[in-house]
Scaffold this motif. Structure first.
Motif, short mmCIF file in Angstrom:
data_model
loop_
_atom_site.label_atom_id
_atom_site.label_comp_id
_atom_site.label_asym_id
_atom_site.label_seq_id
_atom_site.Cartn_x
_atom_site.Cartn_y
_atom_site.Cartn_z
N GLY A 178 10.66 7.83 -6.03
CA GLY A 178 9.64 7.56 -5.01
C GLY A 178 10.20 6.70 -3.88
N ASP A 179 10.62 7.34 -2.81
CA ASP A 179 11.21 6.58 -1.71
C ASP A 179 10.19 5.71 -0.98
OD1 ASP A 179 9.95 8.84 -0.80
OD2 ASP A 179 11.47 9.36 0.70
N HIS A 180 8.96 6.20 -0.87
CA HIS A 180 7.89 5.40 -0.25
C HIS A 180 7.66 4.13 -1.06
CE1 HIS A 180 3.52 4.45 0.32
NE2 HIS A 180 3.86 4.58 1.58
N ALA A 181 7.60 4.28 -2.37
CA ALA A 181 7.40 3.13 -3.25
C ALA A 181 8.58 2.18 -3.21
CB ALA A 181 7.15 3.60 -4.68
N SER A 182 9.80 2.73 -3.08
CA SER A 182 10.98 1.87 -3.07
C SER A 182 10.97 0.91 -1.89
CB SER A 182 12.26 2.72 -3.05
OG SER A 182 12.40 3.41 -1.83
N VAL A 183 10.45 1.36 -0.74
CA VAL A 183 10.35 0.48 0.44
C VAL A 183 9.34 -0.62 0.19
CG1 VAL A 183 9.73 0.36 2.89
CG2 VAL A 183 11.08 2.29 2.03
N LEU A 184 8.19 -0.26 -0.37
CA LEU A 184 7.16 -1.25 -0.68
C LEU A 184 7.66 -2.26 -1.71
CD1 LEU A 184 4.10 1.15 -0.87
CD2 LEU A 184 4.48 -0.59 0.88
N LEU A 185 8.36 -1.76 -2.71
CA LEU A 185 8.85 -2.63 -3.78
C LEU A 185 9.98 -3.54 -3.29
CD1 LEU A 185 8.81 -0.05 -6.71
CD2 LEU A 185 7.42 -2.13 -6.54
N ILE A 186 10.83 -3.04 -2.41
CA ILE A 186 11.92 -3.89 -1.92
C ILE A 186 11.35 -5.00 -1.03
CG2 ILE A 186 12.59 -2.72 0.23
CD1 ILE A 186 15.50 -3.01 -0.72
N TRP A 187 10.29 -4.68 -0.30
CA TRP A 187 9.62 -5.70 0.51
C TRP A 187 9.00 -6.77 -0.40
CZ3 TRP A 187 4.37 -6.98 0.57
CH2 TRP A 187 3.97 -7.86 1.57
N ALA A 188 8.32 -6.32 -1.45
CA ALA A 188 7.67 -7.25 -2.37
C ALA A 188 8.69 -8.12 -3.10
CB ALA A 188 6.80 -6.49 -3.37
N LEU A 189 9.78 -7.51 -3.56
CA LEU A 189 10.82 -8.27 -4.25
C LEU A 189 11.49 -9.27 -3.32
CD1 LEU A 189 12.46 -5.36 -6.29
CD2 LEU A 189 11.20 -7.30 -7.25
N PHE A 190 11.77 -8.84 -2.11
CA PHE A 190 12.40 -9.72 -1.12
C PHE A 190 11.51 -10.92 -0.82
CE2 PHE A 190 13.18 -11.09 3.24
CZ PHE A 190 14.57 -11.22 3.28
N MET A 191 10.23 -10.66 -0.56
CA MET A 191 9.29 -11.74 -0.26
C MET A 191 9.11 -12.67 -1.46
SD MET A 191 8.24 -11.34 2.92
CE MET A 191 6.64 -12.15 3.05
N SER A 192 9.11 -12.10 -2.67
CA SER A 192 8.92 -12.90 -3.87
C SER A 192 10.07 -13.86 -4.12
CB SER A 192 8.74 -11.98 -5.08
OG SER A 192 7.55 -11.24 -4.98
N LEU A 193 11.27 -13.50 -3.66
CA LEU A 193 12.42 -14.38 -3.83
C LEU A 193 12.20 -15.73 -3.17
CD1 LEU A 193 15.54 -12.06 -3.28
CD2 LEU A 193 14.82 -13.16 -5.41
N PHE A 194 11.42 -15.73 -2.09
CA PHE A 194 11.23 -16.95 -1.30
C PHE A 194 9.82 -17.53 -1.40
CE2 PHE A 194 14.46 -14.25 0.65
CZ PHE A 194 15.55 -15.10 0.68
N SER A 195 8.94 -16.86 -2.13
CA SER A 195 7.57 -17.35 -2.29
C SER A 195 7.54 -18.47 -3.32
CB SER A 195 6.64 -16.21 -2.72
OG SER A 195 6.60 -15.20 -1.74
N ARG A 196 6.69 -19.44 -3.09
CA ARG A 196 6.61 -20.59 -3.98
C ARG A 196 5.21 -20.80 -4.56
NH1 ARG A 196 10.97 -19.57 -3.79
NH2 ARG A 196 12.82 -20.76 -3.14
N ARG A 197 4.21 -20.15 -4.00
CA ARG A 197 2.84 -20.36 -4.46
C ARG A 197 2.29 -19.08 -5.10
NH1 ARG A 197 2.39 -22.39 0.81
NH2 ARG A 197 0.87 -20.76 1.34
N LEU A 198 1.39 -19.27 -6.05
CA LEU A 198 0.81 -18.14 -6.76
C LEU A 198 0.08 -17.21 -5.80
CD1 LEU A 198 0.06 -16.64 -9.36
CD2 LEU A 198 -1.90 -18.18 -9.59
N VAL A 199 -0.65 -17.76 -4.85
CA VAL A 199 -1.42 -16.94 -3.92
C VAL A 199 -0.49 -16.04 -3.10
CG1 VAL A 199 -1.43 -18.67 -2.07
CG2 VAL A 199 -3.27 -16.96 -2.19
N GLN A 200 0.70 -16.53 -2.79
CA GLN A 200 1.66 -15.71 -2.05
C GLN A 200 2.08 -14.50 -2.87
OE1 GLN A 200 4.66 -18.71 -1.32
NE2 GLN A 200 3.89 -19.16 0.73
#
Length: 264
Positions: free
Chosen positions: A164-186
C-alpha cells in the motif's frame, strides 16, 4: 535559545537495527503460511465490516467516496504538511524548516525503497488483486458514481494492491512525527490522522489490510530508520537548508507568507 540541530549526523545502531529487523520480521510473518491465514481472516472480516454499510447508508457512502477521490489526496497532503510545519507544536519554530527538509529526505528514500520492493514483489509473484476484485457481493463506489470514476479517478479497485503506497506515505509521516513528539495528545492526533486517512482505500476495497499493516508499514519503518538513525537526514536537511537559504530570504519579505515559521 536552543539552536542544536534536530538530526544527529551519526549512526544510531540500536534503533537502526530495530528498524531493519522489524520489516524483515513483518515480511516473514506475512510469508509464513499460518501468518498468511491470520492476515486473510482478519482482512476479510475488516473489509466486509467497512464495505457492507456502503450499500444502505448514503452518508457513509458519500464520506468514503470523497475520501477515495484522487484530488482528496492533495487535501490530505496539505493537512499533514500543516501539522508538520506548525510552529511550537511538535517542532520549535526554529526547527520547522529543518524538520521539513528532514522529512523530505525521508520521503525521497521511501520512493527508492518503494520502487525496489515493488520490483521484488512482482518478481517473486507476491502481487494480488484488491478485495473488491476478489469477493462477490461487494459494494463498488464506481458503480454508484461512474462519472466520478472517469473525471476524478475514484479509487476502489486495483490489480496490484500490494504494497500500500498510499498507506506507506501516511505511516512514514506518522513515524517521523512520533520520533519527535513528547506528549500523549501529539501521538493521538498524529496516529488518529494517519489511520483516518488510510481508511478510504480499505472501505472502498482498493487495498487489503495487509497491504497497509504489512507492506506499507515495513517500507515506512525501513525508510525512517535508514534516514533518521543514520547521517542521511542530518546531512540532507543541512544541505537543502543551505541551498534554499537565498530563496527563503526573498520569500520572507512577502506579506503574510513571510510570517510562517518555515519561511522565517
Amino acid at each position: 535559545m536552543d539552536n542544536r540541530p534536530l538530526f544527529q549526523a551519526k549512526w544510531s545502531w540500536g534503533p537502526l537495527a530495530a528498524c531493519t529487523v522489524l520489516p524483515i520480521a513483518l515480511l516473514c510473518f506475512w510469508l509464513w503460511p499460518f501468518g498468511q491465514i491470520l492476515c486473510l481472516t482478519f482482512d476479510e472480516w475488516l473489509f466486509h465490516s467497512l464495505n457492507a454499510p456502503l450499500a444502505d447508508n448514503t452518508t457513509w457512502r458519500y464520506i468514503w467516496t470523497v475520501g477515495s477521490l484522487r484530488p482528496f489526496d492533495i487535501v490530505v497532503g496539505l493537512i499533514l504538511l500543516t501539522v508538520l510545519i506548525r510552529a511550537d507544536w511538535v517542532f520549535k519554530a526554529s526547527q520547522v524548516r529543518e524538520a521539513f527538509f528532514g522529512f523530505l529526505v525521508t520521503l525521497i528514500l521511501l520512493v527508492v525503497v518503494r520502487a525496489l520492493f515493488s520490483k521484488w514483489v512482482d518478481a517473486m509473484g507476491w502481487q494480488h488483486d484488491s478485495p473488491s476484485m476478489v469477493f462477490d457481493n461487494v459494494v463498488h463506489l464506481s458503480d454508484y458514481y461512474p462519472n466520478l470514476e472517469k473525471a476524478w479517478e475514484l479509487k476502489d479497485r486495483s490489480s496490484k494492491s500490494f504494497p500500500g503506497d498510499h498507506a506507506s506515505v501516511l505511516l512514514i509521516w506518522a513515524l517521523f512525527m512520533s520520533l519527535f513528539s513528547r506528549r500523549l495528545v501529539q501521538h493521538l492526533v498524529i496516529w488518529g490522522l494517519a489511520l483516518l486517512f488510510m481508511l478510504p482505500r480499505l472501505v472502498a476495497g482498493a487495498h487489503w489490510g495487509q497491504d497497509d499493516y504489512i507492506g506499507g508499514l515495513l517500507m515506512a519503518v525501513l525508510a525512517v530508520g535508514w534516514s533518521c538513525h543514520t547521517p542521511l537526514a542530518a546531512k540532507g536537511s543541512a544541505l537543502l537548508m543551505r541551498w534554499t537559504a537565498p530563496l527563503f530570504r526573498i520569500v520572507a519579505k512577502l506579506p503574510l507568507v513571510g510570517r510562517l515559521a518555515i519561511i522565517r
